[in-house]
Design a protein around this motif. Structure first.
Motif, PDB file in Angstrom:
ATOM      1  N   LYS A  57     -13.600  -9.734  10.154  1.00 20.33           N
ATOM      2  CA  LYS A  57     -14.874  -9.623  10.482  1.00 20.33           C
ATOM      3  C   LYS A  57     -15.539 -11.012  10.336  1.00 20.33           C
ATOM      4  O   LYS A  57     -16.409 -11.539  11.188  1.00 20.33           O
ATOM      5  CB  LYS A  57     -15.561  -8.739   9.705  1.00 20.33           C
ATOM      6  N   TYR A 107      -2.131 -14.830   7.933  1.00 16.86           N
ATOM      7  CA  TYR A 107      -3.546 -14.010   8.462  1.00 16.86           C
ATOM      8  C   TYR A 107      -4.086 -15.308   9.076  1.00 16.86           C
ATOM      9  O   TYR A 107      -4.427 -15.505  10.370  1.00 16.86           O
ATOM     10  CB  TYR A 107      -4.320 -13.412   7.584  1.00 16.86           C
ATOM     11  N   SER A 145      -6.358   2.381   7.352  1.00 16.57           N
ATOM     12  CA  SER A 145      -7.150   3.139   6.400  1.00 16.57           C
ATOM     13  C   SER A 145      -7.173   4.555   6.795  1.00 16.57           C
ATOM     14  O   SER A 145      -7.207   5.486   5.855  1.00 16.57           O
ATOM     15  CB  SER A 145      -8.603   2.632   6.403  1.00 16.57           C
ATOM     16  N   CYS A 146      -7.083   4.875   8.083  1.00 17.14           N
ATOM     17  CA  CYS A 146      -7.032   6.318   8.504  1.00 17.14           C
ATOM     18  C   CYS A 146      -5.670   6.935   7.960  1.00 17.14           C
ATOM     19  O   CYS A 146      -5.457   8.008   7.544  1.00 17.14           O
ATOM     20  CB  CYS A 146      -7.182   6.357  10.059  1.00 17.14           C
ATOM     21  N   CYS A 194      -6.559  -2.673  10.426  1.00 21.05           N
ATOM     22  CA  CYS A 194      -7.262  -2.424   9.212  1.00 21.05           C
ATOM     23  C   CYS A 194      -7.745  -0.896   9.270  1.00 21.05           C
ATOM     24  O   CYS A 194      -7.542  -0.051   8.416  1.00 21.05           O
ATOM     25  CB  CYS A 194      -8.264  -3.341   8.687  1.00 21.05           C
ATOM     26  N   LYS A 249     -16.957   4.023  10.706  1.00 20.20           N
ATOM     27  CA  LYS A 249     -15.778   4.854  10.523  1.00 20.20           C
ATOM     28  C   LYS A 249     -14.792   3.771  10.445  1.00 20.20           C
ATOM     29  O   LYS A 249     -14.638   2.962  11.279  1.00 20.20           O
ATOM     30  CB  LYS A 249     -15.485   5.790  11.398  1.00 20.20           C
ATOM     31  N   PRO A 250     -13.683   4.059   9.668  1.00 22.31           N
ATOM     32  CA  PRO A 250     -13.628   4.883   8.513  1.00 22.31           C
ATOM     33  C   PRO A 250     -14.682   4.568   7.178  1.00 22.31           C
ATOM     34  O   PRO A 250     -14.290   3.295   6.758  1.00 22.31           O
ATOM     35  CB  PRO A 250     -12.102   4.880   8.099  1.00 22.31           C
ATOM     36  N   LEU A 273      -7.017  -3.640   1.637  1.00 20.87           N
ATOM     37  CA  LEU A 273      -7.404  -3.516   3.215  1.00 20.87           C
ATOM     38  C   LEU A 273      -8.946  -3.823   3.301  1.00 20.87           C
ATOM     39  O   LEU A 273      -9.358  -4.539   4.568  1.00 20.87           O
ATOM     40  CB  LEU A 273      -7.465  -2.096   3.586  1.00 20.87           C
ATOM     41  N   THR A 314      -9.399  -6.291  12.890  1.00 23.33           N
ATOM     42  CA  THR A 314     -10.169  -5.136  12.311  1.00 23.33           C
ATOM     43  C   THR A 314      -9.575  -3.859  12.693  1.00 23.33           C
ATOM     44  O   THR A 314      -9.742  -2.950  11.770  1.00 23.33           O
ATOM     45  CB  THR A 314     -11.452  -5.348  13.234  1.00 23.33           C
ATOM     46  N   THR A 362     -10.118  -6.602   5.935  1.00 23.25           N
ATOM     47  CA  THR A 362     -11.119  -6.268   6.998  1.00 23.25           C
ATOM     48  C   THR A 362     -12.192  -7.380   6.990  1.00 23.25           C
ATOM     49  O   THR A 362     -12.736  -7.800   7.960  1.00 23.25           O
ATOM     50  CB  THR A 362     -11.650  -4.745   6.605  1.00 23.25           C
ATOM     51  N   LEU A 369     -13.296   2.604   4.014  1.00 23.37           N
ATOM     52  CA  LEU A 369     -13.028   1.408   4.153  1.00 23.37           C
ATOM     53  C   LEU A 369     -14.385   0.261   4.267  1.00 23.37           C
ATOM     54  O   LEU A 369     -14.151  -0.577   3.572  1.00 23.37           O
ATOM     55  CB  LEU A 369     -12.097   1.200   5.489  1.00 23.37           C
ATOM     56  N   TYR A 370     -15.377   0.672   5.102  1.00 28.82           N
ATOM     57  CA  TYR A 370     -16.350  -0.122   5.200  1.00 28.82           C
ATOM     58  C   TYR A 370     -17.349  -0.234   3.731  1.00 28.82           C
ATOM     59  O   TYR A 370     -17.841  -1.123   3.438  1.00 28.82           O
ATOM     60  CB  TYR A 370     -17.105   0.130   6.473  1.00 28.82           C
ATOM     61  N   MET A 410       0.723  -1.423   0.096  1.00 27.44           N
ATOM     62  CA  MET A 410      -0.065   0.175  -0.012  1.00 27.44           C
ATOM     63  C   MET A 410       0.837   1.465  -0.151  1.00 27.44           C
ATOM     64  O   MET A 410       0.512   2.355  -0.741  1.00 27.44           O
ATOM     65  CB  MET A 410      -0.920  -0.075   1.144  1.00 27.44           C
TER      66      MET A 410
END
Lengths: 347, 347
Positions: free
Chosen positions: B139, A137, A173-174, A169, B34-35, B131, A166, B135, B38-39, A108
């Motif tokens: 999850k 993972y 992303s932030c 990730c 948030k973020p 990402l 989670t 994620t 990403l979601y 990334m």
């Protein structure tokens, strides 16, 4: 001064001894099997080195909880109230998650080097690097399921591991979003660091308490890990500016080149420093030491380096305070020392 | 003919009813938080559609094991010997894993379209796609931990999920390696399909037995899933050649363009067909329908299409045989029908 040297020596030995055991455990838990190229890529960064700080924190936390002399127990059969736990499997699990995140992060961030060797997507290729991360993972979850702990505790540890992933990730992303944002606040930055970096230290510190059924210690160790993890990232940001490239294993000042927001640049911005023009180059290959040197001087004049150092030290002290719930022991002293080491290290 | 039509109707309804419930469950279990970016990226493919075959198999297997009338129970409080299990959480977990693998696979295969919409790395970007997959991965484990099943059973289900993910990565790695290999055997291909595709069907079919404590049914349902999963992939390979592009949601014949090994091309090679020159174009954009049509005719003449069809049907029959361990019930009949549907579907 002499006491300080003794402490530095003790923490170095504590880390080195556990690193060696973790290094022995990795090839056994993650053997290169078919398809070989996938497993070679999965092992590549793990084999390239690493300080193994997170597994060391995990193993020391187990010793501090059990109140046993450091290195007195076989980590594979660590004494629990109702039998024994393979604490090394949990330690390797945490290091495996760390390695997976590094492999994907390097893609990334388009980083070429890591730990002095090419990033996995450079040494192999993009597809292999994505898959190697994905494999690690899954393996991390497999390892955390192989501790032999009581099922209720295993479920809690797995749950901690999954929510940690989670959050990592979300943090990454932030971090990426911050690169194109100039109005990031210090709080937002610290929240990102908590997610991206600190929660894995928190998991490393608290999972042994979960696996050993030391319910009273879980929260305190989590907070210890969270605070030292935050400080670790701030120190990483400092080292990117202050450590010579050879020692760093990558170009010094690369965060400035890549316009990464750090606590240092956020502080400098607030002080009116034109951070974006400190290093005009956009490519780590093109930047010279002189430019980085001048940029660092400018950040020092603005008080930004000191601000970051002070903040890191405050977080370390806060983290250490949480250790007081544990019995006084040599292992607890080493956890104290590791906290200090995280902000005193020079690489 | 009429019986056949009735069966087709019954299986369509069985899938549609469960798909609707799964579609309702996804936004609740995976809310956009948030973020947001990403979601949103994590939900993008899940929201774009999908037949929900794997969660449907999981929910039907639960009903067949519990020997309850289809759709008679609340999946969120599915009756188990020692309380209730959130079977829908397990079903969404499996669909979440499927979605994660699609997002990462599309990056690796450099595919632009999926389910009639741009692939996630095209609609968003490479970093966000990596990402988003990571994620969903975490999850899926979180969801499988939230079924409320007894801890021992949860640990077994989690373990099944983790090893399934490892195998999917191994299978994808083999699939990529096969692209530059001309001497792949049918056995090697079927082994790859087992890892890449079939194990997730096997997990979907067997995890309800684990969660409900129906230990005697676990292996049989695993074998059912494994065999129908193998057949599913072979049918997918067939559909790539025989379904019009509009219906397929991507260019027909793309496997030939991308030199993907399939059971069909492997058979044709053995029959002396020069598979590599069937579609000389290297880019799905550049290929025309006429070329694909002629290539398919050549494969038909070589008997390769029929060979694949027969193999898929044999696997389906073998899969259905394993269902005999379950009590005779309407849900079991639907599992039978779904097996047939997998090789009779035209999209």
């Amino acid at each position: 001064m002499s006491e300080r040297t003794d402490t530095a020596e003790a923490v170095s030995q504590a880390i080195a001894a556990r690193r060696e055991l973790v290094n022995e455990a990795i090839p056994r838990q993650l053997p290169v099997q078919k398809p070989e190229r996938l497993y070679e890529a999965s092992r590549y960064l793990l084999d390239a080195g690493g300080k193994r700080l997170r597994p060391t924190v995990l193993l020391l936390a187990a010793e501090a909880i059990a109140d046993v002399p450091p290195l007195s127990e076989d980590y594979r059969e660590f004494p629990a109230s109702d039998g024994s736990v393979d604490m090394m499997a949990a330690a390797v699990s945490i290091e495996t998650i760390q390695s997976f995140t590094l492999i994907h992060d390097d893609i990334m961030d388009d980083d070429d080097m890591r730990r002095g060797v090419p990033a996995v997507h450079r040494e192999f290729d993009l597809s292999t690097a994505i898959l190697a991360g994905d494999t690690l993972y899954a393996k991390a979850f497999e390892h955390m399921l192989e501790t032999g702990a009581d099922a209720e505790r295993s479920v809690r540890a797995l749950s901690e591991l999954a929510t940690t992933c989670t959050k990592i990730c979300e943090g990454q992303s932030c971090d990426i979003a911050f690169e194109s944002k100039t109005d990031v606040t210090t709080d937002e930055y610290l929240q990102m660091v908590e997610l991206k970096t600190a929660v894995l230290y928190a998991a490393a510190a608290s999972i042994p308490a979960i696996l050993l059924g030391a319910d009273d210690a879980v929260d305190a160790l989590y907070q210890y890990g969270l605070n030292i993890g935050r400080a670790f990232q701030i120190q990483d940001d400092l080292l990117d500016l202050t450590t010579p490239s050879e020692k760093l294993g990558k170009q010094r000042g690369s965060d400035l080149v890549e316009n990464k927001q750090t606590i240092i640049t956020l502080h400098a911005r607030r002080q009116g420093v034109d951070v974006d023009s400190l290093v005009p180059e956009d490519d780590v290959e093109a930047v010279d030491e002189e430019t980085v040197e001048q940029a660092v001087e400018r950040l020092e004049e603005a008080g930004s380096i000191d601000f970051a150092r002070d903040l890191a030290h405050d977080l370390i002290e806060e983290g250490k305070d949480h250790l007081r719930v544990l019995p006084d022991s040599e292992a607890r002293d080493r956890l104290d020392d590791i906290a200090d080491f995280l902000v005193e290290r020079e690489y």
